[in-house]
Write a protein that holds these residues in place. Structure first.
Motif, mmCIF file in Angstrom:
data_model
loop_
_atom_site.group_PDB
_atom_site.id
_atom_site.type_symbol
_atom_site.label_atom_id
_atom_site.label_comp_id
_atom_site.label_asym_id
_atom_site.label_seq_id
_atom_site.Cartn_x
_atom_site.Cartn_y
_atom_site.Cartn_z
ATOM 1 N N TYR A 34 0.284 8.517 -7.094
ATOM 2 C CA TYR A 34 -0.917 9.352 -7.088
ATOM 3 C C TYR A 34 -0.557 10.731 -6.549
ATOM 4 O O TYR A 34 0.377 10.880 -5.752
ATOM 5 C CB TYR A 34 -2.015 8.704 -6.247
ATOM 6 C CG TYR A 34 -2.547 7.425 -6.867
ATOM 7 C CD1 TYR A 34 -3.590 7.457 -7.786
ATOM 8 C CD2 TYR A 34 -1.993 6.182 -6.542
ATOM 9 C CE1 TYR A 34 -4.064 6.296 -8.365
ATOM 10 C CE2 TYR A 34 -2.465 5.007 -7.121
ATOM 11 C CZ TYR A 34 -3.499 5.078 -8.033
ATOM 12 O OH TYR A 34 -3.972 3.918 -8.615
ATOM 13 N N ALA A 84 0.827 -1.207 0.000
ATOM 14 C CA ALA A 84 0.000 0.000 0.000
ATOM 15 C C ALA A 84 0.862 1.258 0.000
ATOM 16 O O ALA A 84 0.559 2.234 -0.698
ATOM 17 C CB ALA A 84 -0.932 -0.006 1.208
ATOM 18 N N GLU A 105 -6.341 2.219 -2.270
ATOM 19 C CA GLU A 105 -5.998 2.771 -3.577
ATOM 20 C C GLU A 105 -7.174 3.554 -4.171
ATOM 21 O O GLU A 105 -6.962 4.540 -4.894
ATOM 22 C CB GLU A 105 -5.550 1.680 -4.537
ATOM 23 C CG GLU A 105 -5.038 2.221 -5.857
ATOM 24 C CD GLU A 105 -4.317 1.207 -6.712
ATOM 25 O OE1 GLU A 105 -3.610 1.630 -7.646
ATOM 26 O OE2 GLU A 105 -4.449 -0.009 -6.442
ATOM 27 N N SER A 106 -8.383 3.145 -3.854
ATOM 28 C CA SER A 106 -9.538 3.885 -4.360
ATOM 29 C C SER A 106 -9.580 5.298 -3.781
ATOM 30 O O SER A 106 -10.055 6.230 -4.439
ATOM 31 C CB SER A 106 -10.838 3.141 -4.044
ATOM 32 O OG SER A 106 -11.175 3.229 -2.665
ATOM 33 N N LEU A 149 2.189 2.549 -3.288
ATOM 34 C CA LEU A 149 1.249 3.226 -4.183
ATOM 35 C C LEU A 149 1.338 4.748 -4.087
ATOM 36 O O LEU A 149 0.986 5.456 -5.038
ATOM 37 C CB LEU A 149 -0.183 2.797 -3.845
ATOM 38 C CG LEU A 149 -0.550 1.328 -4.056
ATOM 39 C CD1 LEU A 149 -1.926 1.052 -3.456
ATOM 40 C CD2 LEU A 149 -0.537 0.977 -5.538
ATOM 41 N N ASP A 185 -6.975 -2.458 -1.965
ATOM 42 C CA ASP A 185 -7.808 -1.923 -3.050
ATOM 43 C C ASP A 185 -8.623 -0.720 -2.588
ATOM 44 O O ASP A 185 -8.768 0.267 -3.321
ATOM 45 C CB ASP A 185 -8.744 -3.004 -3.592
ATOM 46 C CG ASP A 185 -8.004 -4.056 -4.421
ATOM 47 O OD1 ASP A 185 -6.855 -3.775 -4.823
ATOM 48 O OD2 ASP A 185 -8.566 -5.140 -4.641
ATOM 49 N N LEU A 240 -6.830 7.037 -3.058
ATOM 50 C CA LEU A 240 -5.767 7.735 -3.779
ATOM 51 C C LEU A 240 -6.213 8.099 -5.193
ATOM 52 O O LEU A 240 -5.857 9.167 -5.706
ATOM 53 C CB LEU A 240 -4.512 6.864 -3.836
ATOM 54 C CG LEU A 240 -3.873 6.465 -2.502
ATOM 55 C CD1 LEU A 240 -2.688 5.546 -2.746
ATOM 56 C CD2 LEU A 240 -3.435 7.695 -1.722
#
Length: 269
Positions: A147, A140, A216-217, A143, A213, A219
């Protein structure tokens, strides 16, 4: 003449860096000390803001003076300031460089201890967490540099003219016996409580309460978190501020020991 002051402070007793009327703050204490020494009102400009209880092992502010002082200001200022604020260097600067707007990178470190220790309570955040999934936290974290719009991970996005932040690196470290964690992040700028919110979300990933997930949504801007709960403030340090014309290491030996991989036993995970 403009001068840059290289300082550090323990933020435990302050409601952040910036001057405000609600409680004692670092800027107010320094301005009052300078006014006492220089015998005139002064206004200083810091390299950024820190929240209540957050520390800075490296911080810069600038001060303009029409005439240079004819005494050892560094000595006098450290004598007047309380023990939790230290001035390391006073640097005369050519032209009008800006302590806040000229900074190209700021690095923060966030320290966590997973066992109760009274000697760490003001310098690290206690989280009694067992069996964190470090692999998921690492995935995580990787990531973050991909972004740039951090609106979803900011307490007050409307207060910012832009919510774009360019994170250049983000990493986790662990000590030899696995009882202490350190999160380091570097970026050009940050939003309100953004780092503490990110740390809180990454810890939830480590405990299995938040999926990679879903993180990340946030971000990607495709969903918003239901709750924004920042991690505790006392584990967070502004640890490095870099300018195109000024790049020096923190001066505090305590901070150096905290950050040094060899001395503190920090290993990446």
């Amino acid at each position: 003449m403009r001068y840059f002051f290289h300082i550090a402070y323990d933020g435990s007793n302050y409601r952040g860096w910036q001057r405000h009327p609600y409680a004692i703050n670092v800027q107010q204490v320094i301005e009052d000390a300078l006014q006492r020494i220089l015998k005139k009102p002064v206004n200083i400009v810091g390299c950024g803001r820190t929240d209540a209880g957050v520390h800075a092992s490296q911080f810069f502010f600038h001060l303009d003076m029409a005439e240079p002082w004819e005494f050892d200001l560094l000595f006098r200022l450290n004598k007047v300031l309380p023990p939790d604020i230290a001035v390391f260097d006073i640097i005369p600067m050519e032209g009008l460089p800006h302590a806040r707007f000229d900074a190209i990178q700021r690095s923060y470190d966030y320290f966590i201890h997973t066992y109760k220790d009274p000697f760490l309570s003001n310098v690290s955040s206690l989280y009694l967490l067992d069996n964190l999934n470090l692999d998921n936290m690492k995935v995580a974290t990787a990531l973050l540099p991909h972004y740039h719009d951090y609106r979803a991970l900011c307490i007050t996005p409307a207060d910012h003219t832009s919510t774009i932040c360019n994170i250049t690196s983000a990493d986790w470290f662990i000590n030899a016996n696995g009882s202490r964690l350190r999160f380091r992040i570097s970026a050009n700028r940050y939003l309100s409580r953004m780092i503490r919110i990110i740390v809180g979300k990454l810890l939830r990933i480590g405990t299995g309460k938040l999926s990679i997930d879903e993180f990340e949504s946030y971000l990607a801007g495709t969903s918003l978190p239901r709750h924004l709960t920042p991690a505790h403030p006392q584990g967070l340090y502004l640890s490095k501020v870099t300018y195109p014309y000024l790049d020096i290491n923190p001066r505090s030996s305590f901070a150096t020991a905290l950050y040094n991989h060899t001395e503190a036993g920090w290993q990446p995970f």
